[in-house]
Scaffold this motif. Structure first.
Motif, PDB file in Angstrom:
ATOM      1  N   VAL A 174       0.812  -1.695  -0.007  1.00  0.00           N
ATOM      2  CA  VAL A 174      -0.299   0.338   0.009  1.00  0.00           C
ATOM      3  C   VAL A 174       0.609   1.271  -0.084  1.00  0.00           C
ATOM      4  O   VAL A 174       1.863   1.025   0.772  1.00  0.00           O
ATOM      5  N   LEU A 234      -3.314   3.631  -0.967  1.00  0.00           N
ATOM      6  CA  LEU A 234      -3.841   2.977  -2.396  1.00  0.00           C
ATOM      7  C   LEU A 234      -2.523   1.420  -2.612  1.00  0.00           C
ATOM      8  O   LEU A 234      -1.642   1.689  -2.416  1.00  0.00           O
ATOM      9  N   TYR A 293      -0.520  -1.489  -4.731  1.00  0.00           N
ATOM     10  CA  TYR A 293      -0.166  -1.291  -6.096  1.00  0.00           C
ATOM     11  C   TYR A 293       0.466  -2.866  -6.625  1.00  0.00           C
ATOM     12  O   TYR A 293       0.931  -3.446  -6.261  1.00  0.00           O
ATOM     13  N   GLU A 350      -5.666  -1.606  -6.513  1.00  0.00           N
ATOM     14  CA  GLU A 350      -6.064  -0.440  -7.081  1.00  0.00           C
ATOM     15  C   GLU A 350      -5.652   0.129  -8.045  1.00  0.00           C
ATOM     16  O   GLU A 350      -5.718   0.693  -9.110  1.00  0.00           O
ATOM     17  N   LEU A 370      -5.093   4.295 -11.928  1.00  0.00           N
ATOM     18  CA  LEU A 370      -5.995   3.497 -11.359  1.00  0.00           C
ATOM     19  C   LEU A 370      -6.808   2.503 -11.839  1.00  0.00           C
ATOM     20  O   LEU A 370      -7.488   2.179 -13.153  1.00  0.00           O
TER      21      LEU A 370
END
Length: 114
Positions: A8, A13, A15, A50, A65
């Motif tokens: 994160v 977010l 990844y 995400e 995204l």
């Protein structure tokens, strides 16, 4: 949505690579009764971060995204517009995972000739 199988960033977010081998293996270990006919959405939510790893148009490695990759039309008119846009191709921003700085663009859809 759970993204526990990915790191994160500072913005909170997750990844990584969608359906990364280690994420899928961890998911399957945590869900021994996984049934792809019934539980695919559960696996997808867990095994797609995400921010999804891509290479931009100018070959910069970064992340898009996930929501930009999976647009859901709300109406039949939206579906027609999305189909047209996908056939022509469109661009979304590519981000650095740590800073969320835009580092390029990534083309979705189209023939690649544009």
């Amino acid at each position: 949505m759970s993204h526990e199988y990915f790191p994160v960033n500072q913005a909170g977010l997750s990844y990584g690579v969608a359906f990364d081998e280690s994420a899928v293996a961890a998911f399957l270990a945590d869900h021994p009764d996984y049934d792809p006919e019934k539980d695919y959405d559960l696996m997808r939510d867990a095994c797609v971060p995400e921010l999804v790893s891509v290479s931009s148009e100018d070959s910069a490695d970064g992340y898009v995204l996930e929501e930009d990759l999976q647009e859901e039309p709300a109406t039949p008119a939206d579906a027609m517009e999305l189909t047209k846009r996908n056939s022509e191709g469109y661009y979304v921003n590519v981000y650095d995972a740590d800073t969320m700085e835009i580092i390029g663009v990534y083309k979705i859809g189209g023939t690649g000739d544009n």
